[in-house]
Design an enzyme around this catalytic site. Structure first.
Site, mmCIF file in Angstrom:
data_model
loop_
_atom_site.group_PDB
_atom_site.id
_atom_site.type_symbol
_atom_site.label_atom_id
_atom_site.label_comp_id
_atom_site.label_asym_id
_atom_site.label_seq_id
_atom_site.Cartn_x
_atom_site.Cartn_y
_atom_site.Cartn_z
ATOM 1 N N ARG A 91 -14.045 -8.337 -84.621
ATOM 2 C CA ARG A 91 -14.409 -8.655 -83.235
ATOM 3 C C ARG A 91 -13.201 -9.126 -82.431
ATOM 4 O O ARG A 91 -13.090 -8.854 -81.234
ATOM 5 C CB ARG A 91 -15.508 -9.724 -83.246
ATOM 6 N N TYR A 92 -12.311 -9.870 -83.070
ATOM 7 C CA TYR A 92 -11.127 -10.411 -82.411
ATOM 8 C C TYR A 92 -9.883 -9.701 -82.947
ATOM 9 O O TYR A 92 -9.858 -9.294 -84.110
ATOM 10 C CB TYR A 92 -11.009 -11.914 -82.683
ATOM 11 N N ARG A 95 -8.095 -11.300 -86.418
ATOM 12 C CA ARG A 95 -8.852 -11.773 -87.566
ATOM 13 C C ARG A 95 -10.100 -10.935 -87.770
ATOM 14 O O ARG A 95 -10.636 -10.356 -86.828
ATOM 15 C CB ARG A 95 -9.226 -13.251 -87.425
ATOM 16 N N CYS A 104 -27.039 -16.062 -100.731
ATOM 17 C CA CYS A 104 -26.645 -17.463 -100.567
ATOM 18 C C CYS A 104 -27.335 -18.311 -101.628
ATOM 19 O O CYS A 104 -28.401 -17.937 -102.134
ATOM 20 C CB CYS A 104 -27.071 -17.974 -99.187
ATOM 21 N N CYS A 108 -30.920 -21.000 -94.935
ATOM 22 C CA CYS A 108 -31.237 -21.839 -93.781
ATOM 23 C C CYS A 108 -32.305 -21.140 -92.948
ATOM 24 O O CYS A 108 -32.210 -19.928 -92.698
ATOM 25 C CB CYS A 108 -29.981 -22.069 -92.950
ATOM 26 N N CYS A 111 -30.944 -19.247 -89.803
ATOM 27 C CA CYS A 111 -29.777 -18.388 -90.026
ATOM 28 C C CYS A 111 -29.710 -17.223 -89.033
ATOM 29 O O CYS A 111 -30.689 -16.502 -88.840
ATOM 30 C CB CYS A 111 -29.813 -17.837 -91.453
ATOM 31 N N ARG A 113 -28.005 -14.580 -89.492
ATOM 32 C CA ARG A 113 -27.959 -13.322 -90.235
ATOM 33 C C ARG A 113 -29.184 -13.172 -91.137
ATOM 34 O O ARG A 113 -29.132 -12.470 -92.144
ATOM 35 C CB ARG A 113 -26.674 -13.239 -91.072
ATOM 36 N N ASP A 274 -28.258 -19.532 -82.357
ATOM 37 C CA ASP A 274 -28.298 -18.134 -81.923
ATOM 38 C C ASP A 274 -29.740 -17.647 -81.784
ATOM 39 O O ASP A 274 -30.688 -18.268 -82.278
ATOM 40 C CB ASP A 274 -27.544 -17.261 -82.923
ATOM 41 N N ASP A 311 -22.095 -18.207 -79.226
ATOM 42 C CA ASP A 311 -21.760 -16.816 -79.499
ATOM 43 C C ASP A 311 -22.529 -15.957 -78.508
ATOM 44 O O ASP A 311 -23.769 -15.955 -78.502
ATOM 45 C CB ASP A 311 -22.147 -16.439 -80.940
ATOM 46 N N LYS A 318 -17.127 -15.776 -78.838
ATOM 47 C CA LYS A 318 -17.517 -17.173 -78.600
ATOM 48 C C LYS A 318 -17.043 -17.657 -77.245
ATOM 49 O O LYS A 318 -15.973 -17.270 -76.776
ATOM 50 C CB LYS A 318 -16.932 -18.073 -79.695
#
Length: 350
Positions: A91-92, A95, A104, A108, A111, A113, A274, A311, A318
């Site tokens: 995206r950037y 990085r 995981c 959560c 989450c 995702r 999000d 985001d 961001k």
């Protein structure tokens, strides 16, 4: 009640005293869509006598997750729009994310995702997919940092992690490797000498972004796990999500940030939640979030100040959304608001 194995089903939750038996049917419907996992360390933290326990709220499924709203989306921050090959999000410019695994140790309930992770999610990259991801990194000299995320990369064995990191170590233009994880909090025993050696095996500058949202998560065991990483030369920064019913209180938020700093973890990002499906019961307004973050100014040390970010849906990156404490008034003058809410003119008049 002490849990000795991960909790993964509605039946497990009922047996552990985390939901009423009458709720099993509704929670089973949630489980059919979104993964459940609560590690023994997390289960032991939950106060079963508190119906509003902030640890339970993060990890115990709720029937409210079946309520969807029009603005929610399966890929709320637009990973897919910036994924040139499986496992890579670019995206950037300097990085990338490397998502080697999509499972995981805990899941959560908020989450972003949640449609991609878990047993029903995207799984672990195949050897061919990992080869293609590494080839992409090697072919793009602008990539300075690789962020291993997922899923939680620290669920991988030290051997698998070392294999990946040694391959990153061979890419000269990659200078920094970062891991996004909850493992030091939710499975602190995993942070042992073998794992630490694997994390450092790239030979690059190594960072860990530790996700925790409530000060009670930073137990003695979690702080010990963090200390083992830090003492080995790995820098730890924090990531938290601002969540209704978990940390949307000035004192709780201040205590969380102080706990990070006491543990030698630098507060980094505080995320506005999000627009993930079924997470509306966690979201507060941006104005509420700005007020909470503003409450930290003057209340706690500058070391304890995270950056409050959003985001932007659709994959646009961001944006810092902290309330501004300075406003232009024209003629080169400004109104500046101090941490008590009092306004002052800059430069002073007279």
């Amino acid at each position: 009640m002490t849990a000795h194995r991960p909790i993964r089903t509605a039946g497990d939750l009922a047996e552990a005293g985390l939901i009423d038996a009458s709720a099993e049917e509704a929670i089973s419907r949630v489980a059919s869509r979104y993964a459940i996992a609560i590690s023994p360390a997390v289960a032991d933290l939950i106060d079963r006598a508190d119906p509003h326990d902030p640890i339970a709220r993060q990890f115990v499924p709720d029937a409210a997750e079946l309520t969807l709203t029009p603005e929610e989306r399966a890929d709320p921050i637009g990973d897919g729009a910036h994924s040139p090959v499986p496992g890579i999000v670019h995206r950037y410019p300097d990085r990338v994310l490397l998502k080697a695994v999509h499972v995981c140790p805990v899941y959560c309930r908020f989450c972003f995702r949640r449609e991609m992770v878990g047993p029903q999610g995207l799984g672990t990259l195949t050897p061919a997919e990992l080869d293609a991801a590494i080839a992409y990194l090697a072919a793009h000299p602008e990539i300075w940092e690789v962020i291993l995320t997922g899923g939680d990369p620290l669920v991988l064995s030290p051997r698998r992690l070392q294999e990946i990191l040694e391959r990153l170590g061979a890419i000269e233009h990659v200078k920094v490797v970062r891991f996004h994880t909850r493992v030091p909090v939710v499975e602190p025993h995993r942070i042992d000498a073998d794992l630490i050696a694997a994390l450092k095996s790239s030979g690059k500058a190594t960072y860990v972004a530790l996700h925790a949202n409530h000060p009670r998560e930073l137990t003695g065991e979690a702080r010990g796990a963090a200390a083992r990483l830090i003492d080995a030369g790995i820098v730890i920064i924090s990531q938290s999500v601002l969540l209704k019913g978990v940390n949307d209180d000035p004192e709780v938020l201040a205590e969380l940030m102080r706990a990070f700093v006491e543990t030698r973890i630098k507060p980094y990002y505080l995320h506005h939640p999000d627009l993930a499906p079924g997470t509306g019961h966690f979201r507060l307004s941006i104005e509420e979030g700005q007020a909470l973050v503003a409450s930290l100014r003057g209340r706690v040390s500058g070391l304890c100040q995270p950056t409050y970010i959003l985001d932007i849906p659709g994959g646009y990156g961001k944006a810092v959304i902290s309330a501004s404490s300075i406003e232009a008034e024209g003629g080169g003058c400004y109104t500046v608001t101090d941490f008590r809410g009092n306004a002052h003119t800059y430069p002073p008049q007279g």
